[in-house]
Design an enzyme around this catalytic site. Structure first.
Site, PDB file in Angstrom:
ATOM      1  N   ASP A 224      -7.134  -1.986   4.257  1.00  0.00           N
ATOM      2  CA  ASP A 224      -6.119  -2.969   3.857  1.00  0.00           C
ATOM      3  C   ASP A 224      -6.367  -4.339   4.478  1.00  0.00           C
ATOM      4  O   ASP A 224      -5.759  -5.328   4.050  1.00  0.00           O
ATOM      5  CB  ASP A 224      -4.718  -2.492   4.274  1.00  0.00           C
ATOM      6  CG  ASP A 224      -4.306  -1.227   3.570  1.00  0.00           C
ATOM      7  OD1 ASP A 224      -4.612  -1.100   2.368  1.00  0.00           O
ATOM      8  OD2 ASP A 224      -3.684  -0.356   4.204  1.00  0.00           O
TER       9      ASP A 224
ATOM     10  N   ASP B  48       0.863  -1.174   0.000  1.00  0.00           N
ATOM     11  CA  ASP B  48       0.000   0.000   0.000  1.00  0.00           C
ATOM     12  C   ASP B  48       0.904   1.230   0.000  1.00  0.00           C
ATOM     13  O   ASP B  48       2.066   1.160   0.410  1.00  0.00           O
ATOM     14  CB  ASP B  48      -0.893  -0.019   1.247  1.00  0.00           C
ATOM     15  CG  ASP B  48      -1.790   1.199   1.332  1.00  0.00           C
ATOM     16  OD1 ASP B  48      -2.379   1.560   0.300  1.00  0.00           O
ATOM     17  OD2 ASP B  48      -1.894   1.785   2.425  1.00  0.00           O
TER      18      ASP B  48
ATOM     19  N   ASP C 238      -1.689  -0.602   6.352  1.00  0.00           N
ATOM     20  CA  ASP C 238      -1.843  -0.103   7.717  1.00  0.00           C
ATOM     21  C   ASP C 238      -3.250   0.340   8.076  1.00  0.00           C
ATOM     22  O   ASP C 238      -3.503   0.731   9.208  1.00  0.00           O
ATOM     23  CB  ASP C 238      -0.887   1.071   7.964  1.00  0.00           C
ATOM     24  CG  ASP C 238      -1.336   2.342   7.251  1.00  0.00           C
ATOM     25  OD1 ASP C 238      -2.022   2.222   6.220  1.00  0.00           O
ATOM     26  OD2 ASP C 238      -1.005   3.439   7.728  1.00  0.00           O
TER      27      ASP C 238
END
Length: 609
Positions: A510, A309, A506
């Site tokens: 996600d 990410d 995080d």
């Protein structure tokens, strides 16, 4: 009394077996039957404890290699090889003691985390202080943290400067400073003078409590390689008994069968593998990456694709000021001071970033009045007698008599955001914000590739043009933008054709992708509960470098485990064949067995380095 005996059982059995051998040799002058009797008596307690342990395993449906040790002791006693039986008893009890030491040594860093849990805290009660159990603490309680104390809950510093030793949490050797309104994490130790803080979470929901739960789960887990060792243990048992029977059948000498049983060693399988795996997990925890279980460590060693990410992973996850563009007659600092003063009344993430930046520049902020906020768009109010408007370009333009934020936007890059500011009815400038790439991102990606990752993919919910900019700067193989949580899962599953996939993220969005990956990695123990629960690895610091260490440690630990098994079993089988052929008597076989055990356990402990 019984609990104390249980705790020190291995030590007691070692002492009995060792004393038996010594007294047996010393009693030879009394007659040839005395050593035999003493060695038999010294063997029986160890054999009884072993049989009790085997019975417990059988009731759980487990058939372990302890059966080999029991057969070797019992058969040696039956044929009169009492010294060999006593030596096996000593070696078995010593092996149990050595296993306990090795496991304790391997779990040291992880157990140290649990051992730091606070039980009480000094809470302000009116004008005084009272010692309060941490279970009774609630958000808003004001606490005094004395020198040397471990923070019981997460909170914010309210008075003084907190000098915190976070080494047990993050592996960072140097203390860090936390000033007023800055966050202080539970589990940190106060390395400076006393300070006050206000609790922001109950103890059960604190960062440290979450870490302790993860550690306890990790210690109870069992790696696939360990389960594989359990299955091999049954095969090893069958082969050992078959070889002993064959040696007896073809030679007619029952002593050879006993020698085969005596030299057979289970340690490469039932001790070396878990010790190496636990050692790797413990070493990784010391580096700041908490691996939840042995199965995760094994999977980590096999990963070939990393899906990352962007926000909070390759960037810091919060906006920072790139530059302040002000109109004629106003300095950048004055524009920022007025905007940040007004933004003290807002809980928006951009507002918090402006206030933090102004305080970092030591600008003097004043309290705003007559504040009106349009949530998500902007706010207006009075600061030092000036009417100030702060927010998005459209919001500020609609509330200004002159000027347009667009006149300040030339040369903006993808990924930069604009906070417009109007003062006394005129657009006065813009504050350019961005979530910049981490300074060490490029180096970290290079290290990821060096740690066994063949392909790195960026998967983000940000706009595609922003993601493409990151791909160019960081030389990534692929970059996907505008992704929903479901689409992130699709990216993860789609990459499996190139090998096992690791996903780093995080946020709540996600969590599904972290759960779908072969190994999910959550950034920071302070991240969302959803991401930490879904992930197999939790980074205890807000950076990727512990992940690099964890990958390298996983490869090394797994290699050491396999090495211990192959070398240990190879030596064991060689000794068993020598015993079957009559070249290795029972006593020497027992000594060889213990030498092999010591070698493989010490080799497994290399994973701690």
């Amino acid at each position: 009394m019984f609990a104390a005996l249980q705790k020190y059982l291995s030590e007691i059995l070692v002492a009995i077996a060792a004393l038996g051998i010594a007294l047996g040799f010393a009693s030879g002058w009394l007659g040839p039957e005395w050593p035999q009797r003493i060695w038999t008596v010294a063997t029986l307690p160890v054999l009884a404890a072993l049989l009790f342990q085997i019975w417990g395993s059988l009731r759980r449906g487990d058939v372990g290699l302890d059966v080999v040790a029991a057969l070797s002791m019992a058969s040696a006693l039956l044929i009169g090889e009492t010294l060999a039986a006593n030596v096996v008893a000593l070696m078995y009890a010593g092996g149990q003691l050595l296993e306990g030491f090795a496991s304790g040594r391997a779990k040291r860093e992880m157990t140290a985390l649990i051992g730091r849990v606070s039980h009480s805290a000094m809470r302000y009660d009116g004008e005084g202080l009272e010692e309060t159990p941490i279970a009774d603490l609630v958000p808003g309680d004001r606490l005094m943290i004395r020198h040397g104390e471990v923070l019981p809950v997460d909170g914010k510093v309210t008075q003084g400067v907190a000098v915190l030793d976070q080494s047990a949490l993050t592996g960072e050797p140097l203390p860090v400073e936390r000033r007023i309104d800055e966050e202080a994490l539970s589990g940190s130790a106060n390395a400076g003078p006393a300070f006050d803080m206000v609790a922001t979470r109950p103890a059960a929901e604190s960062t440290y409590a979450a870490i302790v739960r993860l550690v306890q789960g990790a210690q109870e887990s069992k790696a696939p390689m360990t389960r594989l060792a359990d299955r091999y243990a049954v095969v090893f048992l069958v082969v050992t008994v078959a070889l002993a029977v064959a040696a007896w059948y073809f030679s007619g000498d029952v002593t050879r069968a006993v020698a085969v049983l005596v030299v057979a060693t289970p340690c490469p399988l039932i001790i070396a593998v878990p010790v190496a795996i636990i050692s790797g997990m413990s070493r990784s925890a010391r580096s700041g990456a908490l691996i939840k279980g042995g199965d995760v460590l094994e999977a980590l060693a096999q990963v070939k694709v990393a899906v990352l990410d962007k926000t909070g992973t390759l960037t810091h996850g919060y906006p920072e000021i790139d530059e302040v563009r002000s109109g004629p007659g106003r300095t950048g600092d004055e524009l920022l001071r007025l905007a940040a003063s007004l933004d003290q009344a807002s809980a928006h993430v951009m507002a918090a970033a402006l206030v933090h930046a102004a305080k970092t520049r030591e600008l003097t902020l004043t309290l705003p009045t007559a504040v009106v906020e349009d949530a998500g768009a902007g706010l207006e109010g009075i600061v030092d007698g000036h009417k100030v408007v702060v927010g998005g370009s459209g919001y500020v333009r609609s509330r200004s008599a002159s000027g347009d934020p667009a006149q300040f936007r030339d040369g903006l890059r993808p990924g930069q955001a604009v906070v417009a500011v109007a003062i006394d009815g005129a657009v006065a400038g813009i504050i350019v914000m961005a979530d910049p790439i981490r300074d060490d991102a490029d180096k970290l990606l290079t290290n990821l590739r060096g740690a066994g990752i063949d392909k790195i993919v960026l998967a983000s919910g940000d706009r595609q043009d922003v993601v493409d900019e990151f791909r160019t700067q960081l030389h990534l193989e692929e970059a996907h933008g505008d992704l929903t949580p479901d689409q992130k899962v699709a990216v993860v599953t789609g990459e499996r054709s190139a090998g096992p996939v690791l996903m780093v993220g995080d946020g709540v969005n996600d969590a599904p992708a972290l759960a779908a990956a072969d190994v999910g990695v959550a950034m920071g123990a302070r991240g969302t509960a959803a991401s930490s629960e879904a992930a197999g690895v939790v980074l205890l610091v807000d950076r990727l470098s512990p992940l690099i260490d964890a990958l390298r440690i996983a490869h090394r630990s797994l290699g050491i485990a396999r090495q211990s098994v192959f070398v240990g079993l190879g030596l064991s089988f060689a000794g068993m064949i020598a015993a079957a052929l009559g070249y290795l008597p029972p006593v020497q076989g027992a000594l060889l067995q213990e030498a092999i055990d010591v070698v493989v356990i010490l080799n497994a402990l290399r994973a701690l380095r």
